[in-house]
Design a protein around this motif. Structure first.
Motif, PDB file in Angstrom:
ATOM      1  N   LEU A   1       1.697   7.276   9.709  1.00 56.30           N
ATOM      2  CA  LEU A   1       1.675   5.933   9.128  1.00 56.30           C
ATOM      3  C   LEU A   1       1.096   5.949   7.717  1.00 56.30           C
ATOM      4  CD1 LEU A   1       2.152   2.922   9.373  1.00 56.30           C
ATOM      5  CD2 LEU A   1      -0.094   2.712  10.476  1.00 56.30           C
ATOM      6  N   ALA A   2       0.073   6.744   7.484  1.00 51.78           N
ATOM      7  CA  ALA A   2      -0.524   6.814   6.147  1.00 51.78           C
ATOM      8  C   ALA A   2       0.475   7.367   5.130  1.00 51.78           C
ATOM      9  CB  ALA A   2      -1.784   7.679   6.181  1.00 51.78           C
ATOM     10  N   ALA A   3       1.267   8.356   5.550  1.00 52.50           N
ATOM     11  CA  ALA A   3       2.289   8.907   4.644  1.00 52.50           C
ATOM     12  C   ALA A   3       3.334   7.847   4.300  1.00 52.50           C
ATOM     13  CB  ALA A   3       2.946  10.132   5.282  1.00 52.50           C
ATOM     14  N   GLU A   4       3.742   7.064   5.294  1.00 54.23           N
ATOM     15  CA  GLU A   4       4.674   5.970   5.032  1.00 54.23           C
ATOM     16  C   GLU A   4       4.029   4.918   4.142  1.00 54.23           C
ATOM     17  OE1 GLU A   4       7.931   5.533   5.920  1.00 54.23           O
ATOM     18  OE2 GLU A   4       7.838   7.618   6.576  1.00 54.23           O
ATOM     19  N   ALA A   5       2.748   4.697   4.344  1.00 53.43           N
ATOM     20  CA  ALA A   5       2.034   3.701   3.550  1.00 53.43           C
ATOM     21  C   ALA A   5       2.020   4.059   2.072  1.00 53.43           C
ATOM     22  CB  ALA A   5       0.607   3.547   4.071  1.00 53.43           C
ATOM     23  N   ASP A   6       1.973   5.357   1.757  1.00 52.40           N
ATOM     24  CA  ASP A   6       2.005   5.776   0.353  1.00 52.40           C
ATOM     25  C   ASP A   6       3.221   5.197  -0.350  1.00 52.40           C
ATOM     26  OD1 ASP A   6      -0.298   7.233   0.715  1.00 52.40           O
ATOM     27  OD2 ASP A   6       0.749   9.131   1.075  1.00 52.40           O
ATOM     28  N   GLU A   7       4.382   5.332   0.290  1.00 49.16           N
ATOM     29  CA  GLU A   7       5.617   4.829  -0.323  1.00 49.16           C
ATOM     30  C   GLU A   7       5.673   3.303  -0.301  1.00 49.16           C
ATOM     31  OE1 GLU A   7      10.469   5.183   0.246  1.00 49.16           O
ATOM     32  OE2 GLU A   7       9.130   6.658   1.147  1.00 49.16           O
ATOM     33  N   ILE A   8       5.270   2.706   0.819  1.00 51.80           N
ATOM     34  CA  ILE A   8       5.320   1.245   0.946  1.00 51.80           C
ATOM     35  C   ILE A   8       4.449   0.585  -0.115  1.00 51.80           C
ATOM     36  CG2 ILE A   8       4.638  -0.690   2.419  1.00 51.80           C
ATOM     37  CD1 ILE A   8       5.348   1.157   4.831  1.00 51.80           C
ATOM     38  N   LEU A   9       3.231   1.065  -0.273  1.00 48.58           N
ATOM     39  CA  LEU A   9       2.309   0.444  -1.222  1.00 48.58           C
ATOM     40  C   LEU A   9       2.732   0.709  -2.659  1.00 48.58           C
ATOM     41  CD1 LEU A   9      -1.062   1.155   0.590  1.00 48.58           C
ATOM     42  CD2 LEU A   9       0.176  -1.012   0.455  1.00 48.58           C
ATOM     43  N   ALA A  10       3.307   1.886  -2.906  1.00 48.52           N
ATOM     44  CA  ALA A  10       3.814   2.166  -4.254  1.00 48.52           C
ATOM     45  C   ALA A  10       4.938   1.200  -4.618  1.00 48.52           C
ATOM     46  CB  ALA A  10       4.302   3.615  -4.340  1.00 48.52           C
ATOM     47  N   ARG A  11       5.814   0.925  -3.628  1.00 48.28           N
ATOM     48  CA  ARG A  11       6.894  -0.027  -3.867  1.00 48.28           C
ATOM     49  C   ARG A  11       6.350  -1.431  -4.108  1.00 48.28           C
ATOM     50  NH1 ARG A  11      11.814   1.045  -1.589  1.00 48.28           N
ATOM     51  NH2 ARG A  11      12.430  -0.951  -2.495  1.00 48.28           N
ATOM     52  N   LEU A  12       5.335  -1.827  -3.356  1.00 52.69           N
ATOM     53  CA  LEU A  12       4.728  -3.140  -3.553  1.00 52.69           C
ATOM     54  C   LEU A  12       4.100  -3.259  -4.937  1.00 52.69           C
ATOM     55  CD1 LEU A  12       3.034  -3.778  -0.086  1.00 52.69           C
ATOM     56  CD2 LEU A  12       4.996  -4.987  -1.043  1.00 52.69           C
ATOM     57  N   GLU A  13       3.420  -2.185  -5.371  1.00 53.02           N
ATOM     58  CA  GLU A  13       2.815  -2.200  -6.702  1.00 53.02           C
ATOM     59  C   GLU A  13       3.877  -2.279  -7.781  1.00 53.02           C
ATOM     60  OE1 GLU A  13       0.419   1.275  -6.819  1.00 53.02           O
ATOM     61  OE2 GLU A  13      -1.043   0.521  -5.362  1.00 53.02           O
ATOM     62  N   GLN A  14       4.987  -1.582  -7.585  1.00 51.48           N
ATOM     63  CA  GLN A  14       6.080  -1.644  -8.551  1.00 51.48           C
ATOM     64  C   GLN A  14       6.649  -3.058  -8.628  1.00 51.48           C
ATOM     65  OE1 GLN A  14       9.494   0.740  -7.597  1.00 51.48           O
ATOM     66  NE2 GLN A  14      10.789  -0.487  -8.935  1.00 51.48           N
ATOM     67  N   ALA A  15       6.845  -3.682  -7.463  1.00 55.53           N
ATOM     68  CA  ALA A  15       7.374  -5.047  -7.444  1.00 55.53           C
ATOM     69  C   ALA A  15       6.428  -5.993  -8.162  1.00 55.53           C
ATOM     70  CB  ALA A  15       7.594  -5.492  -6.000  1.00 55.53           C
ATOM     71  N   GLU A  16       5.131  -5.802  -7.956  1.00 53.48           N
ATOM     72  CA  GLU A  16       4.148  -6.652  -8.625  1.00 53.48           C
ATOM     73  C   GLU A  16       4.215  -6.473 -10.137  1.00 53.48           C
ATOM     74  OE1 GLU A  16      -0.701  -7.438  -8.648  1.00 53.48           O
ATOM     75  OE2 GLU A  16       0.215  -6.093  -7.190  1.00 53.48           O
ATOM     76  N   ARG A  17       4.371  -5.211 -10.590  1.00 47.03           N
ATOM     77  CA  ARG A  17       4.478  -4.964 -12.030  1.00 47.03           C
ATOM     78  C   ARG A  17       5.703  -5.643 -12.618  1.00 47.03           C
ATOM     79  NH1 ARG A  17       3.368   0.390 -10.611  1.00 47.03           N
ATOM     80  NH2 ARG A  17       5.538   0.954 -11.048  1.00 47.03           N
ATOM     81  N   LEU A  18       6.833  -5.535 -11.915  1.00 48.22           N
ATOM     82  CA  LEU A  18       8.062  -6.121 -12.432  1.00 48.22           C
ATOM     83  C   LEU A  18       7.948  -7.636 -12.527  1.00 48.22           C
ATOM     84  CD1 LEU A  18      10.760  -4.012 -10.543  1.00 48.22           C
ATOM     85  CD2 LEU A  18       9.960  -3.743 -12.896  1.00 48.22           C
ATOM     86  N   VAL A  19       7.395  -8.262 -11.499  1.00 46.15           N
ATOM     87  CA  VAL A  19       7.258  -9.724 -11.512  1.00 46.15           C
ATOM     88  C   VAL A  19       6.266 -10.152 -12.588  1.00 46.15           C
ATOM     89  CG1 VAL A  19       6.444 -11.711 -10.188  1.00 46.15           C
ATOM     90  CG2 VAL A  19       7.910 -10.006  -9.108  1.00 46.15           C
ATOM     91  N   THR A  20       5.161  -9.409 -12.722  1.00 41.02           N
ATOM     92  CA  THR A  20       4.164  -9.740 -13.738  1.00 41.02           C
ATOM     93  C   THR A  20       4.751  -9.644 -15.135  1.00 41.02           C
ATOM     94  OG1 THR A  20       2.372  -8.946 -12.315  1.00 41.02           O
ATOM     95  CG2 THR A  20       1.897  -9.135 -14.661  1.00 41.02           C
ATOM     96  N   THR A  21       5.548  -8.593 -15.357  1.00 38.72           N
ATOM     97  CA  THR A  21       6.180  -8.433 -16.666  1.00 38.72           C
ATOM     98  C   THR A  21       7.112  -9.600 -16.966  1.00 38.72           C
ATOM     99  OG1 THR A  21       6.089  -6.027 -16.519  1.00 38.72           O
ATOM    100  CG2 THR A  21       7.675  -6.954 -18.059  1.00 38.72           C
TER     101      THR A  21
END
Length: 311
Positions: A78-98
């Motif tokens: 689950l932690a390995a999957e979380a790495d990708e999930i959270l990275a995607r969430l952070e990317q989405a946040e960056r795109l929306v913020t921009t």
């Protein structure tokens, strides 16, 4: 069956990003105390998030003893999957913020270096003259571009493969051909091979070669296929995808490589020679995932399709 659907619904409702961050912190720091310190929480908060996550999934995720805490095998998954999930969430946040802060749509485009540096700057300038858009360019080899397209990390990309050995023909990717070029051999311009055109590849059996770092890359497969067809196994001096390094090594007469005219950097004393044997044809394509794309991607597609005539 009804109970299974209820459990699935509970999972979607209750598993939270912060719980995944807590699991990552326990994995990375080896104890609840150190995880709490890293996240700025108290230990009871960390324990609460873990307990809630374990109840949601109905599995034990963390083993604790006097020496600290470590993830169970399922916790590690689950932690390995979380790495990708959270990275995607952070990317989405960056795109929306921009988009919020600049009023711009943002698209991410992957490209390999040789063609990307020639086609994308002009295309991006034209795109931005037509609409308010920010373009993030990610330099990567075609296999990585395709993987990141599949993962949703990119909106579009420029890739290459061989006409003779298509590498990326999948139903979920839409490709538009931009350019076709025959492969040639890149050699130093004052060497013995520089004046022999066309070259006989069999005469190069004793020289060293530069190849891609990734054995799945088209250029590496083309090199192996061509040399083996000419009766020899290429001696690989270096594996690199750095165009500057490739040109520098060739310019010193240390090795040669398979390349196309578009990849030639004229700042170096090298030449691209045709061969007696047909090495294959490289095609450069604009790719995106099949289905609906942002309007800016559609616009970039139209611009790039008009930049170069297909051969």
């Amino acid at each position: 069956m009804a109970q299974s659907r209820q459990n699935s619904h509970t999972l979607h409702v209750m598993m939270q990003p912060q719980q995944l961050r807590v699991l990552q912190a326990v994995r990375d720091h080896g104890s609840l105390t150190r995880a709490a310190s890293a996240l700025g929480y108290g230990v009871p908060t960390i324990a609460h998030h873990l307990a809630t996550l374990e109840r949601t999934l109905e599995v034990r995720l963390v083993d604790r003893d006097r020496r600290g805490a470590r993830l169970t095998p399922l916790g590690a998954v689950l932690a390995a999957e979380a790495d990708e999930i959270l990275a995607r969430l952070e990317q989405a946040e960056r795109l929306v913020t921009t988009q919020r802060d600049l009023g711009l749509a943002t698209i991410r485009v992957g490209t390999f270096a040789s063609i990307g540096s020639q086609l994308l700057p002009r295309a991006i300038r034209e795109l931005r003259s037509r609409r308010p858009v920010q373009v993030e360019v990610v330099e990567a080899e075609p296999t990585e571009v395709v993987a990141r397209l599949h993962a949703g990390d990119l909106h579009a990309g420029l890739i290459y493969d061989s006409v003779d050995e298509p590498a990326f023909a999948t139903p979920d990717l839409e490709a538009t051909l931009l350019l076709e070029e025959d492969y040639r051999v890149l050699v130093v311009d004052d060497g013995s091979q520089a004046h022999d055109e066309p070259l006989d590849l069999a005469d190069l059996a004793g020289v060293d070669w530069i190849s891609s770092r990734d054995e799945d890359e088209t250029s590496h497969r083309v090199l192996l296929r061509a040399c083996r067809a000419a009766g020899f196994e290429p001696s690989i001096l270096m594996r690199t995808d750095d165009l500057g390094m490739i040109h520098g090594i060739v310019a010193e007469g240390l090795a040669c490589t398979i390349a196309t005219p578009a990849a030639l950097d004229t700042r170096f004393p090298v030449v691209a020679r045709a061969t007696v044997q047909h090495l294959g044809t490289r095609r450069t394509s604009f790719v995106r995932r099949t289905g609906t794309s942002p309007a800016a991607v559609d616009e970039l597609h139209r611009i790039l399709a008009g930049v170069l005539p297909t051969a």
